[in-house]
Scaffold this motif. Structure first.
Motif, PDB file in Angstrom:
ATOM      1  N   UNK A  41       0.854  -1.187   0.000  1.00 53.26           N
ATOM      2  CA  UNK A  41       0.000   0.000   0.000  1.00 53.26           C
ATOM      3  C   UNK A  41       0.894   1.242   0.000  1.00 53.26           C
ATOM      4  N   UNK A  42       1.244   1.692  -1.187  1.00 55.85           N
ATOM      5  CA  UNK A  42       2.213   2.780  -1.309  1.00 55.85           C
ATOM      6  C   UNK A  42       1.606   4.135  -0.943  1.00 55.85           C
ATOM      7  N   UNK A  43       0.289   4.215  -0.906  1.00 58.38           N
ATOM      8  CA  UNK A  43      -0.402   5.352  -0.298  1.00 58.38           C
ATOM      9  C   UNK A  43      -1.689   4.807   0.287  1.00 58.38           C
ATOM     10  N   UNK A  44      -2.364   5.609   1.088  1.00 61.34           N
ATOM     11  CA  UNK A  44      -3.608   5.170   1.713  1.00 61.34           C
ATOM     12  C   UNK A  44      -4.755   6.069   1.272  1.00 61.34           C
ATOM     13  N   UNK A  45      -5.873   5.451   0.913  1.00 67.82           N
ATOM     14  CA  UNK A  45      -7.085   6.226   0.674  1.00 67.82           C
ATOM     15  C   UNK A  45      -8.014   6.019   1.868  1.00 67.82           C
ATOM     16  N   UNK A  46      -8.300   7.108   2.565  1.00 72.94           N
ATOM     17  CA  UNK A  46      -9.123   7.025   3.780  1.00 72.94           C
ATOM     18  C   UNK A  46     -10.457   7.754   3.582  1.00 72.94           C
ATOM     19  N   UNK A  47     -11.011   7.635   2.378  1.00 76.58           N
ATOM     20  CA  UNK A  47     -12.231   8.366   2.035  1.00 76.58           C
ATOM     21  C   UNK A  47     -13.373   8.144   3.005  1.00 76.58           C
ATOM     22  N   UNK A  48     -13.494   6.927   3.542  1.00 80.17           N
ATOM     23  CA  UNK A  48     -14.645   6.636   4.403  1.00 80.17           C
ATOM     24  C   UNK A  48     -14.613   7.417   5.719  1.00 80.17           C
ATOM     25  N   UNK A  49     -13.483   8.040   6.012  1.00 80.17           N
ATOM     26  CA  UNK A  49     -13.397   8.892   7.194  1.00 80.17           C
ATOM     27  C   UNK A  49     -14.220  10.164   6.992  1.00 80.17           C
ATOM     28  N   UNK A  50     -14.660  10.364   5.738  1.00 81.20           N
ATOM     29  CA  UNK A  50     -15.486  11.527   5.394  1.00 81.20           C
ATOM     30  C   UNK A  50     -16.972  11.200   5.348  1.00 81.20           C
ATOM     31  N   UNK A  51     -17.357  10.113   5.979  1.00 79.23           N
ATOM     32  CA  UNK A  51     -18.770   9.794   6.149  1.00 79.23           C
ATOM     33  C   UNK A  51     -18.998   9.408   7.608  1.00 79.23           C
ATOM     34  N   UNK A  52     -20.193   9.615   8.063  1.00 83.71           N
ATOM     35  CA  UNK A  52     -20.608   9.227   9.423  1.00 83.71           C
ATOM     36  C   UNK A  52     -19.974  10.072  10.524  1.00 83.71           C
ATOM     37  N   UNK A  53     -18.859  10.708  10.219  1.00 78.66           N
ATOM     38  CA  UNK A  53     -18.143  11.488  11.221  1.00 78.66           C
ATOM     39  C   UNK A  53     -18.330  12.977  10.968  1.00 78.66           C
ATOM     40  N   UNK A  88     -24.511  17.376   5.243  1.00 83.81           N
ATOM     41  CA  UNK A  88     -25.000  18.467   4.410  1.00 83.81           C
ATOM     42  C   UNK A  88     -23.855  19.036   3.570  1.00 83.81           C
ATOM     43  N   UNK A  89     -24.150  19.935   2.618  1.00 84.64           N
ATOM     44  CA  UNK A  89     -23.062  20.602   1.889  1.00 84.64           C
ATOM     45  C   UNK A  89     -22.079  21.329   2.808  1.00 84.64           C
ATOM     46  N   UNK A  90     -22.576  21.873   3.904  1.00 81.92           N
ATOM     47  CA  UNK A  90     -21.678  22.530   4.872  1.00 81.92           C
ATOM     48  C   UNK A  90     -20.689  21.516   5.436  1.00 81.92           C
ATOM     49  N   UNK A  91     -21.180  20.299   5.719  1.00 82.12           N
ATOM     50  CA  UNK A  91     -20.282  19.247   6.198  1.00 82.12           C
ATOM     51  C   UNK A  91     -19.249  18.887   5.140  1.00 82.12           C
ATOM     52  N   UNK A  92     -19.654  18.925   3.862  1.00 76.04           N
ATOM     53  CA  UNK A  92     -18.719  18.635   2.782  1.00 76.04           C
ATOM     54  C   UNK A  92     -17.570  19.622   2.737  1.00 76.04           C
ATOM     55  N   UNK A  93     -17.884  20.902   2.934  1.00 77.11           N
ATOM     56  CA  UNK A  93     -16.852  21.935   2.964  1.00 77.11           C
ATOM     57  C   UNK A  93     -15.939  21.725   4.169  1.00 77.11           C
ATOM     58  N   UNK A  94     -16.533  21.520   5.324  1.00 75.47           N
ATOM     59  CA  UNK A  94     -15.735  21.380   6.551  1.00 75.47           C
ATOM     60  C   UNK A  94     -14.811  20.165   6.481  1.00 75.47           C
ATOM     61  N   UNK A  95     -15.339  19.053   5.991  1.00 75.20           N
ATOM     62  CA  UNK A  95     -14.525  17.847   5.913  1.00 75.20           C
ATOM     63  C   UNK A  95     -13.327  18.058   4.992  1.00 75.20           C
ATOM     64  N   UNK A 141     -15.259  12.886  -0.630  1.00 76.81           N
ATOM     65  CA  UNK A 141     -15.634  13.657   0.554  1.00 76.81           C
ATOM     66  C   UNK A 141     -17.135  13.861   0.487  1.00 76.81           C
ATOM     67  N   UNK A 142     -17.839  13.195   1.386  1.00 83.10           N
ATOM     68  CA  UNK A 142     -19.295  13.248   1.398  1.00 83.10           C
ATOM     69  C   UNK A 142     -19.771  14.587   1.949  1.00 83.10           C
ATOM     70  N   UNK A 143     -21.014  14.919   1.625  1.00 86.33           N
ATOM     71  CA  UNK A 143     -21.556  16.161   2.153  1.00 86.33           C
ATOM     72  C   UNK A 143     -22.789  16.615   1.411  1.00 86.33           C
TER      73      UNK A 143
END
Length: 516
Positions: free
Chosen positions: A283-295, A335-342, A323-325
């Protein structure tokens, strides 16, 4: 000067030119995307560090009609990063499958649908021309279950190449994709659902991936992620990483691969992420996209920082291609605001690549997303993200989730306010003048500029109630101008080490001439 001989002079404004009688050298490995030597948490391309930021309205972007127009729209506001699933499910009516459909209505997995690959080839070429980085997701589990499985060419009833008994695949998989009951993702010997018949299926899977690589490996602006939020055992993704690396080696190029795990939103307890944290070879890099949901809010920040600390022994870029939002789903898209903040928390935690998820699940390339990208690029004109790091300990009088700080103390500070506010910034050790520039994240435009004096705790208050970024610098020349000068000298030294007779005059800004 650090060279001698006859000199030729060229006057340039806003550019660098190197004149030599020798032929242009062949592209080096550094001309492909790779890990930045100056800070392994970030990417570099063509020898320079680069921050990946983007937003797009679809996931299998290569199939999008008028895709070049969409790419140009993103590029115009400073975007340079997209997600591209090799997906083919017919969600919007314009998608096609990669295999040829015969007159009898069935597919032949030994023949290609040239339209599918023509679209992919065009997409690779256009993104390369625009310097837009592509993170390919090879497999998307949602394509192979429930209603998406019924019309799919891999379904035994839909092709002429195998049957249910000969392939080990059924005609129906009604369970949601995250149940991992689809043996399509267990075609590797030793996996829990593997049966010998799946070797037939794997033959066509390999053929598909090899075909994809015949286009993508020609380019150096591509990253590879094996799956979309997989819950399948890691052996599946590891097999395809090894397959892609082997094909790349045949062509004499290097690639960067990873996998995206479904339970990434709980990084401390994720078994899938646990096996990837220290495995730099695979794993030469990590994708942690799911950290942008539920939190949400400070909770998301805490998870991000946990991951940053966890990989400290084996630093690599952290990507967030989703990045969800938007949509307010029951599982927590926000919400879209959460998308910006994340997005901004990702950047301040040290993520190397961020992208707003497609419309319906994120803010895509909507006006709010464009404003975010523009604001990020304005910050970059003064401070490079790879030159600073989180310094929350320097903030006081801070409410929960109110503000975040990255800094190179005494030289540069960047503050992000989620929704206005005021905090104390500890500048006691630096009794000198600083320049403060505001950026309105809701518009992506510059705000007012003021001056502050260090030597104490300085109160920083936003001009309004919306999201803002504040950049605090010691002087006008710090930041972009100095960075350009340093890069210029580095380039000159590297070239002169190989070339004898050379002269360069560079005009970086009006009134500033640097001569080697």
């Amino acid at each position: 000067m650090f060279f001698s001989g006859k000199l030729r002079y060229v006057r340039l404004v806003g550019a660098v030119a190197i004149l030599t009688s020798t032929a242009t050298a062949a592209p080096k490995a550094e001309d492909r995307i790779c890990i930045y030597k100056g800070n392994p948490h970030y990417w570099q391309y063509k020898g320079k560090p680069v921050l990946l930021v983007g937003g797009s309205k679809d996931d299998n972007l290569f199939q999008l009609p008028e895709v070049e127009k969409h790419l140009q729209e993103m590029k115009a506001v400073g975007g340079n990063f997209v997600r591209n699933t090799m997906s083919d499910r017919n969600d919007k009516g314009f998608e096609v499958y990669p295999f040829k459909k015969l007159d009898n209505g069935k597919y032949d997995l030994n023949q290609w649908n040239e339209e599918y690959w023509k679209r992919f080839d065009n997409f690779m070429r256009k993104t390369h021309q625009l310097d837009i980085f592509v993170q390919i997701e090879v497999w998307d589990r949602f394509d192979y279950s429930q209603r998406n499985w019924e019309p799919h060419p891999y379904r035994p009833n839909n092709n002429i190449n195998y049957t249910t008994p000969s392939s080990g695949l059924a005609d129906r998989y009604p369970d949601p994709a995250w149940y991992d009951t689809q043996p399509f993702f267990h075609s590797i010997p030793g996996m829990p659902r593997y049966v010998k018949q799946l070797d037939t299926v794997r033959k066509y899977q390999e053929k598909f991936v090899a075909k994809m690589l015949s286009y993508s490996l020609k380019y150096g602006h591509v990253l590879y992620c094996m799956n979309n939020e997989t819950s399948t055992p890691p052996a599946w993704g590891r097999y395809w990483i090894a397959f892609i690396e082997k094909e790349a080696k045949k062509r004499g190029v290097s690639v960067y691969c990873t996998d995206m795990f479904n339970d990434g939103y709980k990084p401390e307890t994720s078994g899938l992420l646990a096996q990837a944290y220290d495995d730099v070879r695979v794993y030469k890099f990590l994708d942690i996209s799911q950290i942008n949901s539920r939190l949400f809010n400070e909770d998301q920040w805490a998870k991000l920082m946990w991951v940053v600390k966890r990989i400290k022994k084996h630093p690599r870029p952290l990507n967030c291609v989703k990045i969800y939002g938007s949509g307010q789903t029951k599982w927590g898209s926000g919400t879209p605001v959460d998308g910006v903040e994340r997005l901004w928390r990702n950047l301040f935690a040290g993520c190397a690549a961020v992208r707003s998820h497609r419309d319906g699940a994120g803010i895509g390339l909507q006006p709010i997303s464009k404003a975010c990208i523009k604001a990020v690029r304005k910050v970059e004109t003064l401070v490079k993200f790879w030159d600073v790091e989180s310094h929350q300990e320097l903030l006081s009088d801070r409410g929960k989730d109110e503000a975040y700080l990255i800094a190179r103390p005494g030289d540069a500070y960047v503050l992000y306010f989620t929704s206005g506010g005021s905090v104390g910034l500890n500048m006691k050790r630096y009794d000198k003048d600083f320049r403060l520039k505001w950026i309105d994240i809701s518009t992506g435009e510059w705000g007012k500029e003021t001056h502050i004096r260090g030597g104490k705790i300085v109160q920083i208050k936003t001009p309004g109630k919306g999201p803002y970024a504040a950049v605090i610098m010691t002087s006008v020349s710090t930041g972009t101008d100095n960075y350009k000068k340093k890069r210029l000298l580095t380039i000159l030294k590297a070239v002169v080490s190989d070339i004898g007779n050379l002269a360069v005059i560079v005009r970086i800004i009006p009134g500033t001439i640097i001569m080697a």
